[in-house]
Design an enzyme around this catalytic site. Structure first.
Site, PDB file in Angstrom:
ATOM      1  CB  THR A 149      -0.896  -0.010   1.255  1.00  0.00           C
ATOM      2  OG1 THR A 149      -1.454   1.285   1.446  1.00  0.00           O
ATOM      3  CG2 THR A 149      -0.112  -0.340   2.531  1.00  0.00           C
ATOM      4  CG  ASP A 150      -1.135   4.959  -0.981  1.00  0.00           C
ATOM      5  OD1 ASP A 150      -1.717   4.254  -0.128  1.00  0.00           O
ATOM      6  OD2 ASP A 150      -1.713   5.898  -1.567  1.00  0.00           O
ATOM      7  CD  GLU A 151      -3.563   3.331   4.065  1.00  0.00           C
ATOM      8  OE1 GLU A 151      -3.557   3.238   5.296  1.00  0.00           O
ATOM      9  OE2 GLU A 151      -4.582   3.115   3.373  1.00  0.00           O
ATOM     10  CE1 TYR A 174      -3.205  -2.835   5.494  1.00  0.00           C
ATOM     11  CE2 TYR A 174      -3.268  -0.475   5.036  1.00  0.00           C
ATOM     12  CZ  TYR A 174      -3.234  -1.787   4.589  1.00  0.00           C
ATOM     13  OH  TYR A 174      -3.230  -2.058   3.244  1.00  0.00           O
ATOM     14  CE  LYS A 178       0.239  -4.702   2.842  1.00  0.00           C
ATOM     15  NZ  LYS A 178      -0.067  -6.067   2.288  1.00  0.00           N
TER      16      LYS A 178
HETATM   17  P1  NAD Z   1      -9.442  -7.710   2.117  1.00  0.00           P
HETATM   18  O1  NAD Z   1      -9.451  -7.448   3.591  1.00  0.00           O
HETATM   19  O2  NAD Z   1     -10.657  -7.419   1.332  1.00  0.00           O
HETATM   20  O3  NAD Z   1      -9.056  -9.239   1.842  1.00  0.00           O
HETATM   21  C1  NAD Z   1      -8.017  -9.886   2.514  1.00  0.00           C
HETATM   22  C2  NAD Z   1      -8.113 -11.377   2.182  1.00  0.00           C
HETATM   23  O4  NAD Z   1      -6.998 -12.028   2.841  1.00  0.00           O
HETATM   24  C3  NAD Z   1      -9.375 -12.040   2.707  1.00  0.00           C
HETATM   25  O5  NAD Z   1      -9.918 -12.897   1.732  1.00  0.00           O
HETATM   26  C4  NAD Z   1      -8.919 -12.825   3.923  1.00  0.00           C
HETATM   27  O6  NAD Z   1      -9.691 -13.986   4.179  1.00  0.00           O
HETATM   28  C5  NAD Z   1      -7.496 -13.177   3.516  1.00  0.00           C
HETATM   29  N1  NAD Z   1      -6.626 -13.418   4.682  1.00  0.00           N
HETATM   30  C6  NAD Z   1      -6.476 -12.623   5.782  1.00  0.00           C
HETATM   31  N2  NAD Z   1      -5.626 -13.188   6.644  1.00  0.00           N
HETATM   32  C7  NAD Z   1      -5.194 -14.343   6.071  1.00  0.00           C
HETATM   33  C8  NAD Z   1      -4.288 -15.356   6.471  1.00  0.00           C
HETATM   34  N3  NAD Z   1      -3.649 -15.307   7.653  1.00  0.00           N
HETATM   35  N4  NAD Z   1      -4.083 -16.404   5.640  1.00  0.00           N
HETATM   36  C9  NAD Z   1      -4.724 -16.481   4.445  1.00  0.00           C
HETATM   37  N5  NAD Z   1      -5.611 -15.549   4.031  1.00  0.00           N
HETATM   38  C10 NAD Z   1      -5.839 -14.498   4.833  1.00  0.00           C
HETATM   39  O7  NAD Z   1      -8.180  -6.900   1.568  1.00  0.00           O
HETATM   40  P2  NAD Z   1      -8.019  -6.076   0.227  1.00  0.00           P
HETATM   41  O8  NAD Z   1      -8.563  -4.725   0.403  1.00  0.00           O
HETATM   42  O9  NAD Z   1      -8.474  -6.920  -0.893  1.00  0.00           O
HETATM   43  O10 NAD Z   1      -6.415  -5.933   0.166  1.00  0.00           O
HETATM   44  C11 NAD Z   1      -5.634  -6.954  -0.416  1.00  0.00           C
HETATM   45  C12 NAD Z   1      -4.169  -6.557  -0.351  1.00  0.00           C
HETATM   46  O11 NAD Z   1      -3.956  -5.327  -1.043  1.00  0.00           O
HETATM   47  C13 NAD Z   1      -3.656  -6.345   1.064  1.00  0.00           C
HETATM   48  O12 NAD Z   1      -2.343  -6.842   1.135  1.00  0.00           O
HETATM   49  C14 NAD Z   1      -3.664  -4.829   1.225  1.00  0.00           C
HETATM   50  O13 NAD Z   1      -2.677  -4.403   2.148  1.00  0.00           O
HETATM   51  C15 NAD Z   1      -3.331  -4.395  -0.189  1.00  0.00           C
HETATM   52  N6  NAD Z   1      -3.859  -3.078  -0.567  1.00  0.00           N
HETATM   53  C16 NAD Z   1      -5.181  -2.767  -0.367  1.00  0.00           C
HETATM   54  C17 NAD Z   1      -5.667  -1.522  -0.782  1.00  0.00           C
HETATM   55  C18 NAD Z   1      -7.136  -1.168  -0.633  1.00  0.00           C
HETATM   56  O14 NAD Z   1      -7.517  -0.027  -0.936  1.00  0.00           O
HETATM   57  N7  NAD Z   1      -7.999  -2.076  -0.208  1.00  0.00           N
HETATM   58  C19 NAD Z   1      -4.793  -0.594  -1.367  1.00  0.00           C
HETATM   59  C20 NAD Z   1      -3.449  -0.942  -1.551  1.00  0.00           C
HETATM   60  C21 NAD Z   1      -2.994  -2.184  -1.152  1.00  0.00           C
HETATM   61  P1  TYD Z   2     -10.819   3.673   4.288  1.00  0.00           P
HETATM   62  O1  TYD Z   2     -11.735   3.223   3.202  1.00  0.00           O
HETATM   63  O2  TYD Z   2     -10.950   3.055   5.632  1.00  0.00           O
HETATM   64  O3  TYD Z   2      -9.329   3.509   3.711  1.00  0.00           O
HETATM   65  P2  TYD Z   2      -7.914   4.065   4.310  1.00  0.00           P
HETATM   66  O4  TYD Z   2      -8.076   4.382   5.729  1.00  0.00           O
HETATM   67  O5  TYD Z   2      -7.018   2.886   4.085  1.00  0.00           O
HETATM   68  O6  TYD Z   2      -7.553   5.239   3.450  1.00  0.00           O
HETATM   69  O7  TYD Z   2     -10.975   5.237   4.458  1.00  0.00           O
HETATM   70  C1  TYD Z   2     -10.813   6.136   3.378  1.00  0.00           C
HETATM   71  C2  TYD Z   2     -10.969   7.543   3.924  1.00  0.00           C
HETATM   72  O8  TYD Z   2     -12.331   7.724   4.331  1.00  0.00           O
HETATM   73  C3  TYD Z   2     -10.131   7.820   5.152  1.00  0.00           C
HETATM   74  O9  TYD Z   2      -9.653   9.156   5.091  1.00  0.00           O
HETATM   75  C4  TYD Z   2     -11.100   7.649   6.310  1.00  0.00           C
HETATM   76  C5  TYD Z   2     -12.422   8.071   5.723  1.00  0.00           C
HETATM   77  N1  TYD Z   2     -13.633   7.400   6.238  1.00  0.00           N
HETATM   78  C6  TYD Z   2     -14.755   8.149   6.589  1.00  0.00           C
HETATM   79  O10 TYD Z   2     -14.745   9.394   6.520  1.00  0.00           O
HETATM   80  N2  TYD Z   2     -15.861   7.477   7.024  1.00  0.00           N
HETATM   81  C7  TYD Z   2     -15.914   6.134   7.129  1.00  0.00           C
HETATM   82  O11 TYD Z   2     -16.967   5.574   7.558  1.00  0.00           O
HETATM   83  C8  TYD Z   2     -14.770   5.368   6.749  1.00  0.00           C
HETATM   84  C9  TYD Z   2     -14.768   3.859   6.861  1.00  0.00           C
HETATM   85  C10 TYD Z   2     -13.645   6.038   6.305  1.00  0.00           C
END
Ligand code: NAD
Ligand code: TYD
Length: 365
Positions: A149-151, A174, A178
């Site tokens: 993630t960019d975070e 988180y 990461k």
């Molecule tokens: P998500 O929470 O929707 O899905 C995570 C998946 O991982 C689930 O299916 C869960 O069952 C599985 N999982 C969790 N713990 C596990 C374990 N111990 N063993 C096997 N499986 C396990 O997550 P997401 O939003 O799809 O993110 C996927 C990846 O992308 C993550 O690594 C996250 O850090 C990265 N990412 C997410 C975002 C975003 O905006 N969601 C952005 C950048 C990077």
């Molecule tokens: P989120 O989807 O949780 O992603 P991240 O924290 O990884 O960026 O949140 C996106 C943005 O939205 C973040 O600035 C927090 C804000 N947010 C709200 O304002 N209300 C909400 O109910 C949630 C879940 C997030």
């Protein structure tokens, strides 16, 4: 059952590369599974523990394909992961399994350390052991794509963008977990030569996202006539990328990226949270008007801020564009309409989640 599995493996070998995808039942992982198994015809092994965030109905469109296999395990379980490498002999790994929600990491950081750090370490070690035993030609072609993630770069002020050279300054539990995982992945390339590539992506949105993240939270609250909870003053900024564009970027990086390199992926769609929420209201107003003259905007409600809330994320993806030729394929406005329409048309998907997830505010610590 054993015969069926052998047949599937044989078929997928004839189709082409086999990819071990971790976290393939999650939001981004399921898009990657669909993209690689249906779109590209690769053999896919989906390794997922099915935590609260995992949902096999998200891969239902491909689960009957002969080139798809599901393995229900924890990535921290070394014996299981080791067996999976040897049984399926993947040509590459795309590692997405993680605890992924900042708010949950504030309330309970331990699973983030366990899955994101120890799980990544276990996967790297099992991959290394398997990779060391491959013949030379297969070793050269093997890839371990670590999805991050960019975070990890922390928060920006009003100006500037994250690049691949930005300093790591994670602010949430988180992001810290990461960042630690990214360092392990990097070290396995430099120390052992494992062909690791790391990607750091901005906020994703799209179909099948668990309704704890901001965009589905707002869509479902609007549809159910509940308040739309905007944290703080709503001026925090995120850079939004459609999940299917993320999957396409991972395909591009897996097939053309250079081991040892880092690639940032961004959507070129920076928006203040309040702008995103207002856009969602506008789309809802046009797709399913409230009946009266009231707008969904009337449901917007400012709530107390997230502790340590990062102000702004913005990702430069110049390296990915210039070196590998990837660009996002759709605008945020198009993607948002498609996403909201998907939640309208797939109520069964999110209603079944609501039976076990009450949507209560998380992350106040
Ligand atoms: P998500 O929470 O929707 O899905 C995570 C998946 O991982 C689930 O299916 C869960 O069952 C599985 N999982 C969790 N713990 C596990 C374990 N111990 N063993 C096997 N499986 C396990 O997550 P997401 O939003 O799809 O993110 C996927 C990846 O992308 C993550 O690594 C996250 O850090 C990265 N990412 C997410 C975002 C975003 O905006 N969601 C952005 C950048 C990077
Ligand atoms: P989120 O989807 O949780 O992603 P991240 O924290 O990884 O960026 O949140 C996106 C943005 O939205 C973040 O600035 C927090 C804000 N947010 C709200 O304002 N209300 C909400 O109910 C949630 C879940 C997030």
């Amino acid at each position: 059952m054993a015969i069926a599995l052998d047949q599937r493996l044989h078929l997928s070998q004839s189709i082409g590369m086999k990819i071990l995808i971790t976290g393939g039942a999650g939001f981004i992982g399921s898009a990657v599974v669909r993209h690689f198994s249906r779109g590209c015809g690769f053999g896919v092994i989906n390794l997922d523990k099915l935590t609260y965030a995992g949902n096999l109905s998200s891969v239902e469109p491909v689960s009957n394909l002969p080139n798809y296999i599901f393995e229900h395990h924890d990535i921290c379980d070394e014996a299981a992961v080791d067996r999976i490498f040897r049984a399926h002999a993947p040509d590459a790994v795309i590692h997405l399994a993680a605890e992924s929600h900042v708010d949950r990491s504030i309330d309970g950081p331990a699973p983030f350390l366990e899955t994101n750090v120890k799980g990544t370490f276990t996967l790297l070690e099992c991959a290394r052991s398997y990779w060391c035993g491959l013949p030379d030609s297969a070793r050269d072609k093997f890839r371990f794509l670590h999805v991050s993630t960019d975070e990890v770069y922390g928060a920006l002020g009003a100006e500037g963008q994250f690049t691949e050279n930005s300093q790591y300054r994670p602010n949430s539990p988180y992001a810290a977990s990461k960042a630690a995982a990214d360092h392990f992945a990097r070290a396995w390339y430099h120390t052992y030569g494992l062909p690791v590539i790391v990607t750091n992506c901005s906020n994703n949105y799209g179909p099948f996202q668990f309704p704890e993240k901001m965009i589905p939270t707002m869509i479902l609250a609007g549809l159910e006539g509940r308040q739309l909870p905007v944290y703080g003053d709503g001026k925090n900024i995120r850079d939004w990328l459609h999940v299917e564009d993320h999957a396409a970027a991972l395909y591009c990086i897996l097939t053309k990226g250079v081991p040892g390199e880092v690639y940032n992926i961004g959507g070129e769609a920076e928006r203040q949270n309040i702008e995103v929420v207002e856009s969602i209201c506008e789309v809802l107003d046009s797709l399913i008007p409230n009946g009266s003259s009231a707008s969904y905007r009337d449901l917007i409600h400012f709530v107390s801020d997230r502790p340590g809330h990062d102000y702004r994320y913005s990702v430069s993806c110049d390296k990915l564009k210039n070196e590998l030729g990837w660009t996002p394929s759709r605008s945020f406005e198009e993607g948002l309409i498609q996403t909201i329409s998907w939640y309208l048309e797939n109520r069964d998907w999110w209603r079944s989640i609501q039976k076990r997830y009450d949507g209560r505010r998380q992350g106040l610590g």
